[in-house]
Design a protein around this motif. Sequence first.
Motif, mmCIF file in Angstrom:
data_model
loop_
_atom_site.group_PDB
_atom_site.id
_atom_site.type_symbol
_atom_site.label_atom_id
_atom_site.label_comp_id
_atom_site.label_asym_id
_atom_site.label_seq_id
_atom_site.Cartn_x
_atom_site.Cartn_y
_atom_site.Cartn_z
ATOM 1 N N TRP A 176 0.923 -1.507 0.139
ATOM 2 C CA TRP A 176 -0.076 0.043 0.043
ATOM 3 C C TRP A 176 0.717 1.128 0.013
ATOM 4 O O TRP A 176 0.289 2.390 -0.351
ATOM 5 C CB TRP A 176 -1.061 0.233 1.213
ATOM 6 C CG TRP A 176 -0.346 0.108 2.409
ATOM 7 C CD1 TRP A 176 0.045 -0.881 3.414
ATOM 8 C CD2 TRP A 176 0.078 1.414 3.326
ATOM 9 N NE1 TRP A 176 0.620 -0.602 4.449
ATOM 10 C CE2 TRP A 176 0.582 0.826 4.391
ATOM 11 C CE3 TRP A 176 0.056 2.851 2.842
ATOM 12 C CZ2 TRP A 176 1.225 1.814 5.345
ATOM 13 C CZ3 TRP A 176 0.556 3.540 3.910
ATOM 14 C CH2 TRP A 176 1.414 3.152 5.014
ATOM 15 N N TYR A 177 2.226 1.257 0.672
ATOM 16 C CA TYR A 177 2.861 2.481 0.597
ATOM 17 C C TYR A 177 3.270 3.104 -0.830
ATOM 18 O O TYR A 177 3.870 2.261 -1.564
ATOM 19 C CB TYR A 177 4.101 2.291 1.458
ATOM 20 C CG TYR A 177 4.884 3.554 1.522
ATOM 21 C CD1 TYR A 177 4.397 4.558 2.494
ATOM 22 C CD2 TYR A 177 5.913 3.967 0.724
ATOM 23 C CE1 TYR A 177 4.996 5.905 2.547
ATOM 24 C CE2 TYR A 177 6.474 5.266 0.838
ATOM 25 C CZ TYR A 177 6.083 6.177 1.613
ATOM 26 O OH TYR A 177 6.548 7.585 1.740
ATOM 27 N N ARG A 178 2.933 4.399 -1.156
ATOM 28 C CA ARG A 178 3.434 4.842 -2.350
ATOM 29 C C ARG A 178 4.350 5.913 -1.976
ATOM 30 O O ARG A 178 3.945 6.923 -1.196
ATOM 31 C CB ARG A 178 2.187 5.360 -3.080
ATOM 32 C CG ARG A 178 1.367 4.202 -3.492
ATOM 33 C CD ARG A 178 2.071 3.308 -4.661
ATOM 34 N NE ARG A 178 1.098 2.098 -4.656
ATOM 35 C CZ ARG A 178 1.355 0.852 -4.217
ATOM 36 N NH1 ARG A 178 2.549 0.831 -3.391
ATOM 37 N NH2 ARG A 178 0.632 -0.207 -4.610
ATOM 38 N N PRO A 179 5.467 6.157 -2.579
ATOM 39 C CA PRO A 179 6.387 7.369 -2.517
ATOM 40 C C PRO A 179 5.849 8.693 -2.542
ATOM 41 O O PRO A 179 6.164 9.783 -2.005
ATOM 42 C CB PRO A 179 7.343 7.053 -3.276
ATOM 43 C CG PRO A 179 7.678 5.645 -3.466
ATOM 44 C CD PRO A 179 6.222 5.198 -3.625
ATOM 45 N N PRO A 188 0.548 10.408 0.694
ATOM 46 C CA PRO A 188 0.500 11.671 1.619
ATOM 47 C C PRO A 188 1.203 11.776 2.861
ATOM 48 O O PRO A 188 1.742 12.710 3.487
ATOM 49 C CB PRO A 188 -1.083 11.807 2.186
ATOM 50 C CG PRO A 188 -1.263 10.260 2.019
ATOM 51 C CD PRO A 188 -0.681 9.759 0.752
ATOM 52 N N LEU A 189 2.072 10.510 3.103
ATOM 53 C CA LEU A 189 2.846 10.304 4.330
ATOM 54 C C LEU A 189 4.182 10.159 3.875
ATOM 55 O O LEU A 189 4.522 9.245 3.010
ATOM 56 C CB LEU A 189 2.599 9.311 5.171
ATOM 57 C CG LEU A 189 1.057 9.475 5.822
ATOM 58 C CD1 LEU A 189 0.537 8.262 6.901
ATOM 59 C CD2 LEU A 189 0.950 10.540 6.631
ATOM 60 N N THR A 190 5.379 10.686 4.488
ATOM 61 C CA THR A 190 6.588 10.335 4.135
ATOM 62 C C THR A 190 7.021 9.139 5.061
ATOM 63 O O THR A 190 6.279 8.717 5.821
ATOM 64 C CB THR A 190 7.652 11.366 4.684
ATOM 65 O OG1 THR A 190 7.558 11.525 6.269
ATOM 66 C CG2 THR A 190 7.185 12.846 4.067
ATOM 67 N N PRO A 191 8.213 8.255 4.554
ATOM 68 C CA PRO A 191 8.489 7.269 5.180
ATOM 69 C C PRO A 191 8.721 7.487 6.984
ATOM 70 O O PRO A 191 8.199 6.655 7.762
ATOM 71 C CB PRO A 191 9.984 6.980 4.808
ATOM 72 C CG PRO A 191 9.958 7.489 3.408
ATOM 73 C CD PRO A 191 8.933 8.709 3.560
ATOM 74 N N VAL A 192 8.985 8.672 7.231
ATOM 75 C CA VAL A 192 9.318 8.962 8.724
ATOM 76 C C VAL A 192 8.079 9.123 9.447
ATOM 77 O O VAL A 192 7.825 8.771 10.446
ATOM 78 C CB VAL A 192 10.189 9.917 8.753
ATOM 79 C CG1 VAL A 192 10.196 10.476 10.488
ATOM 80 C CG2 VAL A 192 11.546 9.816 8.459
#
Length: 197
Positions: free
Chosen positions: A171-174, A177-181
């Motif tokens: 689900w994570y996309r670069p 809306p959210l940064t990795p941190v």
Amino acid sequence: MARTTDESGAPVPQRLLAAATRLFAEQGYDRTSVQEIVEAAGVTKGALYHYFGSKEDLLQEVYSRVLRLQQERLDAYAEADAPVADRLRGAAADVVVTTIENLDDAAIFFRSMHHLSPEKNKQVRAERRRYHERFKALIEEGQRSGVFSSATPSDLVVDYHFGSVHHLSTWYRPDGPLTPVQVADHLADLLLRALRP
């Protein structure tokens, strides 16, 4: 004599791993040929077999290199001179960030682990178990000292956190809306709240 680096100075093993990672992520492990990997890396098949015994060895290394990095970082958090809650939170956030930074590797591994031979699969599982055991030891340290609740067994707490980590690649996309941190902070905070006495 074969060159061991390219114009950028990248060693052949790193070039092979980078090419394999990109191709495995784009088209799948089983649909990627050794010829495609060596062409993308700009080396010969002989160079690949010099550094890696097989395409399967490349697949194993894609995952193992990230796990080695994460293990080193977890060991540093675990051994730090800081309160156990701070060490666990740091480790919990770090595994999220390093997984996102190596998202292709994680996606490849979970999609393609079944392609590993039983022996290689066993090796990878043992490496991952070592990581989980070290993480669990931090939880248990906090539970013994009363910093964390012991209402939930430490094994289940580990599964809870790593279930989230292992699904990041789905689900994570670069460009989301959210940064990795930020993702790491949210998930680490969820874990610490779940352990609150």
